[in-house]
Write an enzyme that holds these catalytic residues in place. Sequence first.
Site: not given
Lengths: 284, 284, 284, 284
Positions: B201, B227-229
């Site tokens: 994040g 997100l960001d995964e």
Amino acid sequence: MTQQYLLVFSCKDTYGIIAHVTGFLSENQGFIRELSEFGDPHTGKFFLRCLFEFPQGAPDLAAFFKKFLQVASRFDAEWKFLESSLKPKTLILVSKLGHCLNDLLYRQHNQSLKLDIAAVISNHNTQEKLVQFYDVPFIHLPMTSDHKAAQEEKILSFIEENQIELVILARYMQILSPSFTAKLAGKIINIHHSFLPSFKGAKPYHQAFERGVKIIGATAHYVTQDLDEGPIIEQEVIRVDHSRSPEELVSIGHDIETQVLARAVKYHAENRIFLNGNKTVIFR
Amino acid sequence: MTQQYLLVFSCKDTYGIIAHVTGFLSENQGFIRELSEFGDPHTGKFFLRCLFEFPQGAPDLAAFFKKFLQVASRFDAEWKFLESSLKPKTLILVSKLGHCLNDLLYRQHNQSLKLDIAAVISNHNTQEKLVQFYDVPFIHLPMTSDHKAAQEEKILSFIEENQIELVILARYMQILSPSFTAKLAGKIINIHHSFLPSFKGAKPYHQAFERGVKIIGATAHYVTQDLDEGPIIEQEVIRVDHSRSPEELVSIGHDIETQVLARAVKYHAENRIFLNGNKTVIFR
Amino acid sequence: MTQQYLLVFSCKDTYGIIAHVTGFLSENQGFIRELSEFGDPHTGKFFLRCLFEFPQGAPDLAAFFKKFLQVASRFDAEWKFLESSLKPKTLILVSKLGHCLNDLLYRQHNQSLKLDIAAVISNHNTQEKLVQFYDVPFIHLPMTSDHKAAQEEKILSFIEENQIELVILARYMQILSPSFTAKLAGKIINIHHSFLPSFKGAKPYHQAFERGVKIIGATAHYVTQDLDEGPIIEQEVIRVDHSRSPEELVSIGHDIETQVLARAVKYHAENRIFLNGNKTVIFR
Amino acid sequence: MTQQYLLVFSCKDTYGIIAHVTGFLSENQGFIRELSEFGDPHTGKFFLRCLFEFPQGAPDLAAFFKKFLQVASRFDAEWKFLESSLKPKTLILVSKLGHCLNDLLYRQHNQSLKLDIAAVISNHNTQEKLVQFYDVPFIHLPMTSDHKAAQEEKILSFIEENQIELVILARYMQILSPSFTAKLAGKIINIHHSFLPSFKGAKPYHQAFERGVKIIGATAHYVTQDLDEGPIIEQEVIRVDHSRSPEELVSIGHDIETQVLARAVKYHAENRIFLNGNKTVIFR
């Protein structure tokens, strides 16, 4: 070799702290060998570590320390003077895995780590012979859930009776109670086998495997009530790739765990670490 | 220099895959320069990348590829042959920060990164001059919340019209819609300014500062809906200490961001990356 | 933001240096932000760098500096006070390869490197456009063996006329004469593309390839008369393996060269480096 | 767990090697777990390491190996098949310093290093107790200059009588004669306490201190007649700064020596290393 002394000192940051501290030392024939300081603009706290000696011969130390009270009280400081060669009285807790324990015992043996190890306590007897080889007392306290509290009591008693100054969790797989960790705040170091805050909790290498990270790590930290949330002392990482199984990550990770824990213990033993809220200031 | 060819190939792991693939190559006078393979015991998938050339002169390539269909269908494989010198047609998205963009443009310019950059699109015009210096088209698409969807449409149109094969988010500070990322699965690379999965994040360096980590990192990954995964391609870290402010962490981090993104893009451009569930297999 | 000031100070090590210096600062309402010191037991020299500010308003600086003369002369010190925001007037010399130059120009542009770049001089015109893009004067001085001395004269004249304080050899492939380097002692930084003292001289990556090292490196150092023997400022390394050709080592090495040179220049520009015989003391 | 087998194979590089080798394996129900290969364009040599198993049950291995002779002779290859679990019969030579020895013994004990340690021979008895703790025979052969040759004879006799396959110099401070090292070419690993080729010979940490390097290293290499010139297997480095004394460099260096030697021995024990002229090819 000349005896060296350490001053560790912290207070609210303001004008003239270093001037007063070093002024006191030079007025008393103290020769500074190393001085490190940090003023944290975010917390307003100031930290200082100073290694010094008396080339013209040590003064009356009791009088010396007493005189220093004036400087310290001027800044409302927390401080201590000590001989730099002093070794913290240490208790190591371990479960079955011995890689960190072996490393700590060997370093203590060859003097690269200055510890006075009072005992190793374990909930298993796997490491008994290794500990005895180094002439360190081994205490076997098997942990069963129904008398966990009783066992913690025994460990605490040992700590109090032996004036233990440092507890090292060298891959100790038991969760400690909040009251236990509270009593040892700032004196108990754990090695967590991940690069915190990634992969808290159980089986971090398996978590790392599932996530497909390209680098794994290990973290030494002071233990607080919140599992894996205490102030971080030291971290190290190593590159891995897609071909590594979880078991290989575990094995590769052992090497960085031993290094990270050894460094963290060395910093603590040499009075290089200050707590700064939930973070650490470390003068290396 | 002799033209080199690449075969990238994946299928269910079983007996004889390498034998059949390399048998086909040698029967057709292909000389192997590099071969990397990985059979994943956890997913049962097999991956192979082979760089080869025809020292005695290339055969009729269309016929060569067609003949290979027999090998590929035997293993129900996903595969492609391509000239190793082919450069992926690339779109770079960027916001205000230009360190990654500058690095990518320079590497493409000095040929250390083999990209065919079709354009740079930005929601700001900060980087316009830099992009133009490298004779790359710059498209300014200011993003405002009420017509975000419209803007994504414009970007998608550009991608389709220009047959873009790779999209690089070089510090692009807009969250993309799930439909956008789904259309570009495995073709869109982001640089996240933390050592994932730590500090997902916003403002990861500030998060790192708060947690007091002793090492910071950056992560390049394929973008997915979460997100960001997405699958991690590359990570790098750098040691920091208590004295660094969040602003200094940001600045220090820029260096590892540029390196990590450049390496990830290079692996992708050289067809070194295979998706393996939510992980990557990378033959370096 | 409050203006900050730097004191850099070195002298023979003895009692009371820090006390007198910091005593002077606090008596004059200087608030210390950072203080680093090192007493070298091998050379008997003492080094100090102190960053401070005047939260209650700066005093008459000329008077302040003049008063400090008493402290400095007590210790027969070399010292200077300066505004910490001062940027050294810098000349960059470069040949054909632009990776270091591009990196330095970009960092200066985005303010992560605080330099006042007066010009880039090159024996080729390969980098002319890049330099002009950043609005930096580019001077083309082609080097031919018969008027090498004349060219050095022109460079020296530029340095004197423009009061250049720092010369950066950003992959400048000309050997400088002893009289040139002597005039710029401690003010001229070179990047050598090996991990010194390994692989001095020409084609270090090819030397590294021949020797079969598993790690390659780069070294930034002050230039002295003895080629590749000057005081080392910074080094960095990267892992390689048997599969890398000399050409790939060259390419991989570019990345560490840019990082190492940028860090060395930053340390110099921020007055973090002291010469200590043929070694450096660096307060990071 | 299924028994796994290794094929290590090298020959002149040409068409079809991988095809023939893997063709043979799959025709004989060998399932490939890992295959690594390298064709060196500079020497024209080809190297292959293949880990495989027989999920349907192992065939008559003697017949299997015999059949493979056809493949091997086609390429005039050097090769061997072996059970991957085989442990090389190992002799460790050590002088007084025990950090590498302790590390190797512990790793062998906890199975992270697969060695069959036949004995430890030392010219001192400092490490006798540690060796005996691990139930490994300790042989004390004090070295005096006048019967050095005689002592080497005793070591060689031990090697021959016990069919030693690997000799590890774990900080063995005696220079071995050319005839000794010639007999053990490719079977004797030394740890040198510098980043070779920097700081060959005696007291490398002191040399590093004098030169003022910012990074120190350690190198594991096969021993040849030319001191510190043999094929490099593994290297590692660690960052240091101006404040470190030679004695501290020695202590810091111990950590990388142990890691580097352990990794080199692991690569050798797992048959991951090929000699390629004076260099090594290592499949990790």
